[in-house]
Design a protein around this motif. Structure first.
Motif, PDB file in Angstrom:
ATOM      1  N   TYR A 137      -8.016   9.322  -2.052  1.00 12.28           N
ATOM      2  CA  TYR A 137      -7.361   8.025  -1.959  1.00 12.28           C
ATOM      3  C   TYR A 137      -8.211   6.952  -2.610  1.00 12.28           C
ATOM      4  O   TYR A 137      -9.421   7.087  -2.770  1.00 12.28           O
ATOM      5  N   ARG A 142       2.625   1.405   0.601  1.00 15.30           N
ATOM      6  CA  ARG A 142       2.016   2.280   1.620  1.00 15.30           C
ATOM      7  C   ARG A 142       2.115   3.730   1.160  1.00 15.30           C
ATOM      8  O   ARG A 142       2.889   4.522   1.686  1.00 15.30           O
ATOM      9  N   TYR A 143       1.321   4.070   0.154  1.00 16.14           N
ATOM     10  CA  TYR A 143       1.249   5.431  -0.363  1.00 16.14           C
ATOM     11  C   TYR A 143       0.133   6.181   0.356  1.00 16.14           C
ATOM     12  O   TYR A 143      -0.833   5.582   0.842  1.00 16.14           O
ATOM     13  N   SER A 144       0.258   7.507   0.368  1.00 20.33           N
ATOM     14  CA  SER A 144      -0.796   8.320   0.978  1.00 20.33           C
ATOM     15  C   SER A 144      -2.084   8.263   0.184  1.00 20.33           C
ATOM     16  O   SER A 144      -3.150   8.604   0.694  1.00 20.33           O
ATOM     17  N   THR A 145      -2.016   7.825  -1.077  1.00 16.62           N
ATOM     18  CA  THR A 145      -3.196   7.762  -1.943  1.00 16.62           C
ATOM     19  C   THR A 145      -3.879   6.399  -1.907  1.00 16.62           C
ATOM     20  O   THR A 145      -4.811   6.168  -2.674  1.00 16.62           O
ATOM     21  N   VAL A 186      -5.681   3.455   0.683  1.00 15.00           N
ATOM     22  CA  VAL A 186      -6.146   2.999   1.987  1.00 15.00           C
ATOM     23  C   VAL A 186      -6.395   1.505   1.859  1.00 15.00           C
ATOM     24  O   VAL A 186      -7.292   1.072   1.123  1.00 15.00           O
ATOM     25  N   HIS A 203       0.175   7.658   4.994  1.00 15.25           N
ATOM     26  CA  HIS A 203      -0.643   6.458   4.801  1.00 15.25           C
ATOM     27  C   HIS A 203      -1.053   5.860   6.146  1.00 15.25           C
ATOM     28  O   HIS A 203      -2.228   5.563   6.386  1.00 15.25           O
ATOM     29  N   GLN A 224      -4.843   5.879   7.834  1.00 14.60           N
ATOM     30  CA  GLN A 224      -5.491   4.615   8.161  1.00 14.60           C
ATOM     31  C   GLN A 224      -5.898   4.564   9.627  1.00 14.60           C
ATOM     32  O   GLN A 224      -7.021   4.166   9.959  1.00 14.60           O
TER      33      GLN A 224
END
Length: 310
Positions: free
Chosen positions: A147, A156-159, A161, A292, A296
């Motif tokens: 990330y 709000r992508y998983s990649t 933070v 995401h 977090q």
């Protein structure tokens, strides 16, 4: 070369180089354009590359991650930006040593960060399944996606933070403090880039967009060359402690792996040699707001647990 480097490093005009280089203004401009084209063509593949598995292992071992920001440079016409001046956006990813791993230049400054991201090739290899896989554990959960630390404006992508804009608990405040501190690397990188190459600090109304892109890429390539030549890792070694933003228990693989760490073979099917289902699965995973949020929250708890232990 002398004329080109003086124009790049000191923002000298073509006629200012005439006395030293004894060339006409038009000839000096053509030399600068040719120099930039050749630098990008000869060295772009090496000095503008994405991180290899070896690079990722080094970056993870150091404990800092790349950042995702914008920096303007000048142009005119429809490229008038939000500050009322003609701008073109540079999107980049930088690491703790100020090496720039990704650069995407040419989007009009009137567009916002989300529009820039939609045009950027930063996730092309991830979607294609050709990027290295980073597997790590945080707060007792396993994740297999690297990330970037990013501003709050990004999706709000998983990649990504992002920081917590209005932290309420002590654990959230600690996380926001650490995330924002790490993200300063890219701002420091831009400061160094502009101090080394004065041409980036001012407008360039006489240049075409293609020429501006070549100038920008040349400055970044030369910047990375300087970092490679002058950066000494030992000067930045700090006392060994667990990284609060990137767990030490991480592994890097050359490509996609399953939950047991076994390499997933590429099996092209259907149209154009692309596994259509795997292609859409990767996009869905990349754009997952659920992952995401979960990542977090896990990082918040992970940081707070380490702080409490210390």
């Amino acid at each position: 070369m002398t004329a080109a480097l003086r124009m790049l490093a000191y923002d000298a005009s073509a006629d200012q180089c005439a006395e030293i280089c004894r060339m006409g203004e038009s000839t000096t401009l053509e030399c600068m354009k040719f120099f930039c084209q050749q630098v990008e063509g000869l060295f772009g593949e090496e000095y503008l590359r994405a991180p290899t598995p070896t690079d990722l292992r080094r970056l993870l071992a150091r404990g800092n991650k790349g950042n995702f920001q914008n920096c303007p440079s000048g142009w005119g016409g429809a490229y008038s930006g939000r500050k009322g001046r003609p701008t073109i956006i540079l999107e980049s990813v930088a690491s703790y040593d100020t090496w720039i791993w990704h650069a995407f230049f040419g989007v009009p400054g009137a567009q916002n960060d989300i529009n820039v991201l939609g045009q950027s090739p930063v996730f092309d290899k991830v979607i294609a399944g050709n990027s290295p896989t980073v597997v790590f554990h945080v707060n007792g959960k396993r994740y297999n996606n690297a990330y970037y630390l990013a501003d709050g404006i990004y999706p709000r992508y998983s990649t990504f933070v992002k920081t917590i804009s209005n932290p309420t608990t002590q654990s959230q405040k600690l996380f926001a403090k650490k995330q924002e501190a790490y993200r300063k690397d890219v701002e420091r990188c831009f400061g160094i880039l502009q101090s080394q190459w004065a041409i980036l600090r001012h407008g360039a109304p006489m240049h075409k967009r293609s020429t501006l892109r070549s100038i920008m890429m040349t400055c970044i390539i030369l910047h990375n060359m300087i970092v490679e030549d002058e950066f000494v890792e030992e000067e930045f070694v700090e006392p060994v402690e667990e990284d609060l933003m990137n767990p030490l228990a991480s592994q890097v693989y050359d490509g996609p792996v399953d939950w047991n760490g076994v390499r997933i073979p590429f099996t092209p099917v259907q149209r154009n040699g692309i596994n259509q289902q795997a292609f859409w699965d990767r996009i869905e995973n990349l754009e997952s707001a659920y992952i995401h949020t979960m990542l977090q929250n896990d990082l918040v708890e992970h940081n707070w647990a380490i702080e409490a232990n210390q």
